[in-house]
Scaffold this active site. Structure first.
Site, PDB file in Angstrom:
ATOM      1  N   ASP A  42      -0.132   4.542  -0.101  1.00  0.00           N
ATOM      2  CA  ASP A  42      -0.829   5.786   0.264  1.00  0.00           C
ATOM      3  C   ASP A  42       0.098   6.819   0.916  1.00  0.00           C
ATOM      4  O   ASP A  42      -0.038   8.029   0.698  1.00  0.00           O
ATOM      5  CB  ASP A  42      -1.964   5.506   1.261  1.00  0.00           C
ATOM      6  CG  ASP A  42      -3.102   4.708   0.660  1.00  0.00           C
ATOM      7  OD1 ASP A  42      -3.130   4.534  -0.569  1.00  0.00           O
ATOM      8  OD2 ASP A  42      -3.958   4.250   1.432  1.00  0.00           O
ATOM      9  N   HIS A  43       1.018   6.317   1.763  1.00  0.00           N
ATOM     10  CA  HIS A  43       1.852   7.261   2.524  1.00  0.00           C
ATOM     11  C   HIS A  43       2.772   8.104   1.642  1.00  0.00           C
ATOM     12  O   HIS A  43       3.209   9.183   2.045  1.00  0.00           O
ATOM     13  CB  HIS A  43       2.694   6.521   3.558  1.00  0.00           C
ATOM     14  CG  HIS A  43       1.921   6.142   4.796  1.00  0.00           C
ATOM     15  ND1 HIS A  43       0.597   6.430   4.985  1.00  0.00           N
ATOM     16  CD2 HIS A  43       2.316   5.496   5.915  1.00  0.00           C
ATOM     17  CE1 HIS A  43       0.206   5.986   6.159  1.00  0.00           C
ATOM     18  NE2 HIS A  43       1.229   5.412   6.749  1.00  0.00           N
ATOM     19  N   GLU A  66     -10.937  -9.528   2.923  1.00  0.00           N
ATOM     20  CA  GLU A  66      -9.658  -9.191   3.554  1.00  0.00           C
ATOM     21  C   GLU A  66      -9.908  -9.118   5.049  1.00  0.00           C
ATOM     22  O   GLU A  66     -10.749  -8.322   5.505  1.00  0.00           O
ATOM     23  CB  GLU A  66      -9.114  -7.850   3.032  1.00  0.00           C
ATOM     24  CG  GLU A  66      -7.773  -7.515   3.688  1.00  0.00           C
ATOM     25  CD  GLU A  66      -7.133  -6.237   3.165  1.00  0.00           C
ATOM     26  OE1 GLU A  66      -7.433  -5.828   2.024  1.00  0.00           O
ATOM     27  OE2 GLU A  66      -6.335  -5.652   3.919  1.00  0.00           O
ATOM     28  N   ASN A 120       0.857  -1.189   0.000  1.00  0.00           N
ATOM     29  CA  ASN A 120       0.000   0.000   0.000  1.00  0.00           C
ATOM     30  C   ASN A 120       0.897   1.245   0.000  1.00  0.00           C
ATOM     31  O   ASN A 120       1.733   1.412   0.903  1.00  0.00           O
ATOM     32  CB  ASN A 120      -0.899  -0.031   1.241  1.00  0.00           C
ATOM     33  CG  ASN A 120      -1.819   1.175   1.304  1.00  0.00           C
ATOM     34  OD1 ASN A 120      -1.373   2.303   1.118  1.00  0.00           O
ATOM     35  ND2 ASN A 120      -3.084   0.960   1.565  1.00  0.00           N
ATOM     36  N   THR A 156      -8.097   3.456   8.354  1.00  0.00           N
ATOM     37  CA  THR A 156      -9.287   2.611   8.463  1.00  0.00           C
ATOM     38  C   THR A 156      -9.293   1.954   9.839  1.00  0.00           C
ATOM     39  O   THR A 156      -8.339   1.286  10.211  1.00  0.00           O
ATOM     40  CB  THR A 156      -9.259   1.523   7.368  1.00  0.00           C
ATOM     41  OG1 THR A 156      -8.869   2.128   6.143  1.00  0.00           O
ATOM     42  CG2 THR A 156     -10.602   0.866   7.221  1.00  0.00           C
ATOM     43  N   GLY A 186       1.250  -1.476   4.290  1.00  0.00           N
ATOM     44  CA  GLY A 186       1.621  -0.130   3.873  1.00  0.00           C
ATOM     45  C   GLY A 186       2.528   0.583   4.855  1.00  0.00           C
ATOM     46  O   GLY A 186       3.731   0.747   4.620  1.00  0.00           O
ATOM     47  N   ARG A 189      -9.643   7.960  -1.020  1.00  0.00           N
ATOM     48  CA  ARG A 189     -10.630   8.358  -0.002  1.00  0.00           C
ATOM     49  C   ARG A 189     -11.548   9.429  -0.560  1.00  0.00           C
ATOM     50  O   ARG A 189     -11.167  10.200  -1.437  1.00  0.00           O
ATOM     51  CB  ARG A 189      -9.907   8.879   1.246  1.00  0.00           C
ATOM     52  CG  ARG A 189      -9.074   7.816   1.941  1.00  0.00           C
ATOM     53  CD  ARG A 189      -8.521   8.340   3.243  1.00  0.00           C
ATOM     54  NE  ARG A 189      -9.555   8.467   4.244  1.00  0.00           N
ATOM     55  CZ  ARG A 189      -9.700   7.628   5.269  1.00  0.00           C
ATOM     56  NH1 ARG A 189      -8.880   6.632   5.452  1.00  0.00           N
ATOM     57  NH2 ARG A 189     -10.681   7.804   6.126  1.00  0.00           N
ATOM     58  N   HIS A 213      -5.706   3.623  -1.598  1.00  0.00           N
ATOM     59  CA  HIS A 213      -7.033   3.937  -1.076  1.00  0.00           C
ATOM     60  C   HIS A 213      -7.413   5.333  -1.571  1.00  0.00           C
ATOM     61  O   HIS A 213      -6.804   6.324  -1.161  1.00  0.00           O
ATOM     62  CB  HIS A 213      -6.992   3.897   0.461  1.00  0.00           C
ATOM     63  CG  HIS A 213      -8.312   4.113   1.119  1.00  0.00           C
ATOM     64  ND1 HIS A 213      -8.485   3.982   2.478  1.00  0.00           N
ATOM     65  CD2 HIS A 213      -9.535   4.438   0.621  1.00  0.00           C
ATOM     66  CE1 HIS A 213      -9.751   4.218   2.782  1.00  0.00           C
ATOM     67  NE2 HIS A 213     -10.401   4.515   1.685  1.00  0.00           N
ATOM     68  N   HIS A 233      -3.583  -4.743   7.688  1.00  0.00           N
ATOM     69  CA  HIS A 233      -3.722  -3.605   8.589  1.00  0.00           C
ATOM     70  C   HIS A 233      -2.854  -3.786   9.827  1.00  0.00           C
ATOM     71  O   HIS A 233      -3.053  -4.718  10.586  1.00  0.00           O
ATOM     72  CB  HIS A 233      -5.178  -3.341   9.008  1.00  0.00           C
ATOM     73  CG  HIS A 233      -5.382  -1.879   9.314  1.00  0.00           C
ATOM     74  ND1 HIS A 233      -4.944  -1.294  10.471  1.00  0.00           N
ATOM     75  CD2 HIS A 233      -5.930  -0.895   8.571  1.00  0.00           C
ATOM     76  CE1 HIS A 233      -5.229  -0.016  10.442  1.00  0.00           C
ATOM     77  NE2 HIS A 233      -5.819   0.273   9.297  1.00  0.00           N
ATOM     78  N   ARG A 269      -7.527  12.807   0.781  1.00  0.00           N
ATOM     79  CA  ARG A 269      -6.461  13.332   1.659  1.00  0.00           C
ATOM     80  C   ARG A 269      -5.063  12.886   1.223  1.00  0.00           C
ATOM     81  O   ARG A 269      -4.086  13.521   1.544  1.00  0.00           O
ATOM     82  CB  ARG A 269      -6.715  12.961   3.118  1.00  0.00           C
ATOM     83  CG  ARG A 269      -6.472  11.521   3.448  1.00  0.00           C
ATOM     84  CD  ARG A 269      -6.476  11.290   4.932  1.00  0.00           C
ATOM     85  NE  ARG A 269      -7.803  11.408   5.502  1.00  0.00           N
ATOM     86  CZ  ARG A 269      -8.174  10.775   6.615  1.00  0.00           C
ATOM     87  NH1 ARG A 269      -7.324  10.018   7.266  1.00  0.00           N
ATOM     88  NH2 ARG A 269      -9.387  10.907   7.099  1.00  0.00           N
ATOM     89  N   HIS A 270      -4.971  11.759   0.534  1.00  0.00           N
ATOM     90  CA  HIS A 270      -3.633  11.365   0.041  1.00  0.00           C
ATOM     91  C   HIS A 270      -3.673  11.009  -1.450  1.00  0.00           C
ATOM     92  O   HIS A 270      -3.279  11.818  -2.270  1.00  0.00           O
ATOM     93  CB  HIS A 270      -2.960  10.298   0.923  1.00  0.00           C
ATOM     94  CG  HIS A 270      -3.837   9.201   1.446  1.00  0.00           C
ATOM     95  ND1 HIS A 270      -4.644   8.445   0.642  1.00  0.00           N
ATOM     96  CD2 HIS A 270      -4.016   8.730   2.715  1.00  0.00           C
ATOM     97  CE1 HIS A 270      -5.263   7.536   1.375  1.00  0.00           C
ATOM     98  NE2 HIS A 270      -4.929   7.695   2.641  1.00  0.00           N
ATOM     99  N   GLU A 295      -8.682   0.412  -2.930  1.00  0.00           N
ATOM    100  CA  GLU A 295      -9.532   0.453  -1.730  1.00  0.00           C
ATOM    101  C   GLU A 295     -10.418   1.678  -1.835  1.00  0.00           C
ATOM    102  O   GLU A 295      -9.955   2.769  -2.201  1.00  0.00           O
ATOM    103  CB  GLU A 295      -8.674   0.595  -0.467  1.00  0.00           C
ATOM    104  CG  GLU A 295      -7.831  -0.602  -0.160  1.00  0.00           C
ATOM    105  CD  GLU A 295      -7.002  -0.387   1.100  1.00  0.00           C
ATOM    106  OE1 GLU A 295      -7.124   0.688   1.738  1.00  0.00           O
ATOM    107  OE2 GLU A 295      -6.221  -1.264   1.427  1.00  0.00           O
TER     108      GLU A 295
HETATM  109  N1  PXP Z   1      -5.835  -3.180   4.318  1.00  0.00           N
HETATM  110  C1  PXP Z   1      -6.757  -2.190   4.371  1.00  0.00           C
HETATM  111  C2  PXP Z   1      -8.155  -2.521   3.988  1.00  0.00           C
HETATM  112  C3  PXP Z   1      -6.409  -0.888   4.746  1.00  0.00           C
HETATM  113  O1  PXP Z   1      -7.353   0.075   4.778  1.00  0.00           O
HETATM  114  C4  PXP Z   1      -5.071  -0.613   5.048  1.00  0.00           C
HETATM  115  C5  PXP Z   1      -4.667   0.787   5.420  1.00  0.00           C
HETATM  116  O2  PXP Z   1      -4.864   1.624   4.354  1.00  0.00           O
HETATM  117  C6  PXP Z   1      -4.140  -1.657   4.980  1.00  0.00           C
HETATM  118  C7  PXP Z   1      -4.546  -2.930   4.632  1.00  0.00           C
HETATM  119  C8  PXP Z   1      -2.688  -1.437   5.254  1.00  0.00           C
HETATM  120  O3  PXP Z   1      -2.529  -1.143   6.606  1.00  0.00           O
HETATM  121  P1  PXP Z   1      -1.117  -0.638   7.119  1.00  0.00           P
HETATM  122  O4  PXP Z   1      -0.848   0.669   6.449  1.00  0.00           O
HETATM  123  O5  PXP Z   1      -1.309  -0.533   8.591  1.00  0.00           O
HETATM  124  O6  PXP Z   1      -0.113  -1.693   6.738  1.00  0.00           O
END
Ligand code: PXP
Length: 237
Positions: free
Chosen positions: A8-9, A150, A6, A100, A211, A44, A42, A189, A48-49, A69
């Site tokens: 996003d960051h 998931e 992931n 999330t 992520g 959103r 993701h 997550h 935001r990102h 996502e």
């Molecule tokens: N799975 C889902 C559905 C998520 O929303 C996220 C966070 O965006 C992740 C996995 C990844 O989580 P993390 O960034 O804590 O690894």
């Protein structure tokens, strides 16, 4: 075991200054070269990102699997149907949350989630539902005709050391239930280098979405090394 990264960051860092860099599209390419089996973003509702432009470009450049996502809303379903990611993962979204926070409220939002699954499946896009690791949630996901789930690993990751075995048992039971119903089972997550191996070893889970931990490590060692380190752990399980 497949490892989806992931990114996003990377977009969070870019948005912090309103610059054009760092570009999540570059990050995706480096993650793929380092062995990622898929790229997750993701989009959103508050943007935001990740931005629409990112998903559009990633759709053209990602060579593995693009997992989008998103919330189960009309706007997002229309975007997904236009851009055609390889997988859509429906997630709950609250504006004030940092990330999330829990799995989908499948009972409370049954009709909007069911409608989104139907519309996306009708367009040929496989849908995954991000759910709490309970047998009941798996049953409802199956009733809603989602081919994938998931499992939320945040409870396991946040648990005190002594409670982690119980959380792993819950994940294992939910995974077994998913497999017995013919669902594709992913998890994610909060997974990090020290806690990922027991989850990667659970039977039935075939894909991890990670992520925060990977991008945080990448700040110091680079994306290539951070992805390779995680891939080595996941492969080891
Ligand atoms: N799975 C889902 C559905 C998520 O929303 C996220 C966070 O965006 C992740 C996995 C990844 O989580 P993390 O960034 O804590 O690894």
């Amino acid at each position: 075991m497949k490892l989806h990264i992931n990114i996003d960051h990377i977009a969070t860092l870019r948005q912090a200054r309103g610059t054009r860099y760092p570009d999540p599209v570059w990050a995706a390419a480096i993650a793929e070269l380092a062995g990622a089996d898929g790229i997750t973003v993701h989009l959103r509702e508050d943007r935001r990102h990740i931005q629409d432009r990112d998903v559009e470009l990633l759709r053209k450049t990602v060579r593995t699997v693009l997992n989008l996502e998103m919330a189960a809303t009309e706007e997002m379903v229309a975007i997904a149907r236009r851009l055609r990611p390889d997988i859509v993962t429906l997630v709950p979204e609250k504006r004030a949350e940092r990330t999330t926070e829990g799995g989908l409220d499948l009972e409370g939002r049954r009709s909007s989630i069911g409608r989104s699954v139907e519309e996306l499946s009708g367009a040929g896009i496989p849908v995954s539902l991000f759910i709490d690791p309970t047998v009941e949630a798996v049953r409802v996901a199956h009733e809603l005709h989602a081919p994938r789930i998931e499992l939320h690993t945040g409870y396991y990751c946040d648990a005190a050391t002594g409670d982690q075995f119980g959380e792993l048992d819950r994940l294992a039971a939910a995974s077994r239930e998913g497999r017995s119903r013919g669902l594709h089972v992913a998890a994610g997550h909060g997974l990090d280098y020290p806690n990922v191996v027991p989850v990667a070893a659970l039977e039935g889970i075939t894909e991890l979405n990670i992520g925060h931990a990977v991008i945080a490590r990448a700040v110091f060692v680079g994306i290539d090394r951070a992805v390779r380190d995680m891939a080595a752990l996941v492969g080891k399980a």
